[in-house]
Write a protein that holds these residues in place. Structure first.
Motif, PDB file in Angstrom:
ATOM      1  N   LYS A 102       0.831  -1.194   0.000  1.00 23.10           N
ATOM      2  CA  LYS A 102       0.000   0.000   0.000  1.00 23.10           C
ATOM      3  C   LYS A 102       0.870   1.249   0.000  1.00 23.10           C
ATOM      4  O   LYS A 102       1.953   1.264   0.582  1.00 23.10           O
ATOM      5  CB  LYS A 102      -0.916   0.025   1.234  1.00 23.10           C
ATOM      6  N   PRO A 103       0.426   2.326  -0.670  1.00 28.68           N
ATOM      7  CA  PRO A 103       1.160   3.594  -0.616  1.00 28.68           C
ATOM      8  C   PRO A 103       0.987   4.249   0.750  1.00 28.68           C
ATOM      9  O   PRO A 103       0.085   3.901   1.517  1.00 28.68           O
ATOM     10  CB  PRO A 103       0.515   4.421  -1.731  1.00 28.68           C
ATOM     11  N   LEU A 104       1.846   5.239   1.023  1.00 24.80           N
ATOM     12  CA  LEU A 104       1.935   5.806   2.373  1.00 24.80           C
ATOM     13  C   LEU A 104       1.923   7.329   2.340  1.00 24.80           C
ATOM     14  O   LEU A 104       2.564   7.947   1.494  1.00 24.80           O
ATOM     15  CB  LEU A 104       3.234   5.322   3.035  1.00 24.80           C
ATOM     16  N   LEU A 105       1.174   7.919   3.282  1.00 23.35           N
ATOM     17  CA  LEU A 105       1.203   9.363   3.517  1.00 23.35           C
ATOM     18  C   LEU A 105       1.685   9.605   4.942  1.00 23.35           C
ATOM     19  O   LEU A 105       1.080   9.101   5.892  1.00 23.35           O
ATOM     20  CB  LEU A 105      -0.178   9.993   3.327  1.00 23.35           C
ATOM     21  N   PRO A 143       2.196   1.070  -5.602  1.00 24.92           N
ATOM     22  CA  PRO A 143       2.235   0.814  -4.157  1.00 24.92           C
ATOM     23  C   PRO A 143       3.448   1.400  -3.453  1.00 24.92           C
ATOM     24  O   PRO A 143       3.391   1.680  -2.259  1.00 24.92           O
ATOM     25  CB  PRO A 143       2.238  -0.719  -4.078  1.00 24.92           C
ATOM     26  N   ASN A 144       4.585   1.564  -4.166  1.00 24.04           N
ATOM     27  CA  ASN A 144       5.792   2.055  -3.497  1.00 24.04           C
ATOM     28  C   ASN A 144       5.860   3.575  -3.430  1.00 24.04           C
ATOM     29  O   ASN A 144       6.921   4.161  -3.215  1.00 24.04           O
ATOM     30  CB  ASN A 144       7.045   1.511  -4.187  1.00 24.04           C
ATOM     31  N   LEU A 145       4.723   4.254  -3.601  1.00 23.32           N
ATOM     32  CA  LEU A 145       4.665   5.708  -3.509  1.00 23.32           C
ATOM     33  C   LEU A 145       4.523   6.122  -2.049  1.00 23.32           C
ATOM     34  O   LEU A 145       3.698   5.586  -1.309  1.00 23.32           O
ATOM     35  CB  LEU A 145       3.482   6.249  -4.313  1.00 23.32           C
ATOM     36  N   ALA A 146       5.344   7.077  -1.619  1.00 19.85           N
ATOM     37  CA  ALA A 146       5.259   7.620  -0.264  1.00 19.85           C
ATOM     38  C   ALA A 146       5.339   9.140  -0.332  1.00 19.85           C
ATOM     39  O   ALA A 146       6.190   9.688  -1.042  1.00 19.85           O
ATOM     40  CB  ALA A 146       6.384   7.070   0.613  1.00 19.85           C
ATOM     41  N   ILE A 147       4.450   9.809   0.373  1.00 20.18           N
ATOM     42  CA  ILE A 147       4.393  11.270   0.373  1.00 20.18           C
ATOM     43  C   ILE A 147       4.542  11.757   1.806  1.00 20.18           C
ATOM     44  O   ILE A 147       3.844  11.291   2.704  1.00 20.18           O
ATOM     45  CB  ILE A 147       3.067  11.777  -0.212  1.00 20.18           C
ATOM     46  N   ALA A 148       5.457  12.687   2.012  1.00 18.27           N
ATOM     47  CA  ALA A 148       5.629  13.322   3.318  1.00 18.27           C
ATOM     48  C   ALA A 148       5.116  14.747   3.229  1.00 18.27           C
ATOM     49  O   ALA A 148       5.421  15.471   2.272  1.00 18.27           O
ATOM     50  CB  ALA A 148       7.098  13.310   3.739  1.00 18.27           C
ATOM     51  N   THR A 149       4.326  15.154   4.212  1.00 18.40           N
ATOM     52  CA  THR A 149       3.735  16.494   4.178  1.00 18.40           C
ATOM     53  C   THR A 149       3.529  16.989   5.604  1.00 18.40           C
ATOM     54  O   THR A 149       3.917  16.327   6.570  1.00 18.40           O
ATOM     55  CB  THR A 149       2.404  16.465   3.409  1.00 18.40           C
TER      56      THR A 149
END
Length: 299
Positions: free
Chosen positions: A7-10, A70-76
């Motif tokens: 799963k992708p991650l925020l 799935p390997n998408l990760a966003i930091a905010t």
């Protein structure tokens, strides 16, 4: 956990500095990590658009609406959970996002580029221009440093290549491309949050919730003061309390990340993650700070 569940991650933090640190760490762990920076201004102030930041946001948002990997990760930051974006319908109308293998009508692509404000020319040399050569398009998006060539065959995008107009033999293959509009006016809106753009399979992790709430509370107080001083009585309320932001985040699988404090023992004490007013190598001052801490904590 995210990798096990594919799963992708925020990641949501209190400050841009923490979000930047997370983005770099995720990139070092083979994630496609991005830093998403929301607007620094309040919703009741005139928006000052930083083009580089705006274009980065557009690329991230476009990918989110186009079934991200799935390997998408966003930091905010926690401010990304405040209303600061146009609705997803408005966004899709005023941007283009293409992957290799996507179905794309040549005629509709030409219409879309014109709608976004791009000028049709015989040969692409500058930003905001596009040209068509048979079933291929050359576009110089405002959000990129070089133009791209889109090769279509039977209504399918076969190749996406970034190239240098001064050196036709120099090109880079791309798997996708986001094309931002020439005029960003439509993107200065405060109807949606970053959460509205996330697919339902995202995992949302709030890093140090207490710090996020402290920052969010201060931001809310300042925004509320501006809102109360608005001259127009019908101005909609566009700022949320921290609790509402968390409630929206709970619509996804959500984690809360906190560093555990050490229990006081003989020679162990905890500074948590708070900064101290000491520069590196000032050992005398650090020693004094520790002695004061011990005296106040254990006297």
């Amino acid at each position: 956990l995210c990798q096990q569940q594919t799963k992708p991650l925020l990641i949501v933090t209190a400050t841009v500095e923490e979000a930047t640190r997370w983005a770099l760490q995720l990139q070092s762990m083979s994630w496609r990590g991005y830093l998403y920076q929301p607007l620094d201004t309040f919703p009741y102030e005139p928006a000052q658009i930083d083009l580089e930041t705006a274009w980065t946001r557009i690329e991230i948002l476009a990918e989110l609406l186009a079934k991200p990997q799935p390997n998408l990760a966003i930091a905010t930051t926690i401010n990304a959970l405040q209303p600061h974006l146009p609705s997803t319908q408005v966004f899709q109308k005023h941007s283009i996002y293409l992957n290799i293998g996507d179905s794309q009508s040549v005629k509709l692509l030409a219409v879309a580029l014109a709608r976004l404000g791009y000028e049709e020319v015989k040969e692409v040399k500058e930003s905001k221009q596009w040209s068509r050569k048979g079933f291929s398009f050359e576009v110089f998006p405002v959000n990129r440093n070089l133009p791209v060539r889109l090769s279509c065959n039977r209504g399918t995008v076969e190749k996406i290549r970034e190239f240098d107009p001064t050196n036709p033999k120099s090109f880079t293959d791309l798997s996708s491309i986001a094309i931002a509009p020439v005029d960003l006016h439509e993107f200065v809106a405060h109807k949606a949050t970053l959460l509205n753009y996330l697919p339902k399979n995202f995992i949302v992790a709030i890093d140090e919730p207490e710090q996020c709430q402290s920052y969010s509370d201060r931001w809310y107080e300042a925004a509320d003061e501006l809102y109360q001083n608005q001259s127009q009585a019908d101005t909609p309320k566009l700022h949320w309390e921290f609790a509402k932001c968390v409630t929206e985040a709970k619509k996804f699988q959500m984690l809360q990340l906190s560093e555990r404090s050490l229990k006081p023992k003989a020679n162990i004490f905890d500074f948590a993650s708070a900064s101290i007013p000491i520069v590196p190598h000032q050992f005398d001052q650090i020693a004094d700070l520790i002695r004061e801490y011990l005296k106040s904590e254990y006297q």
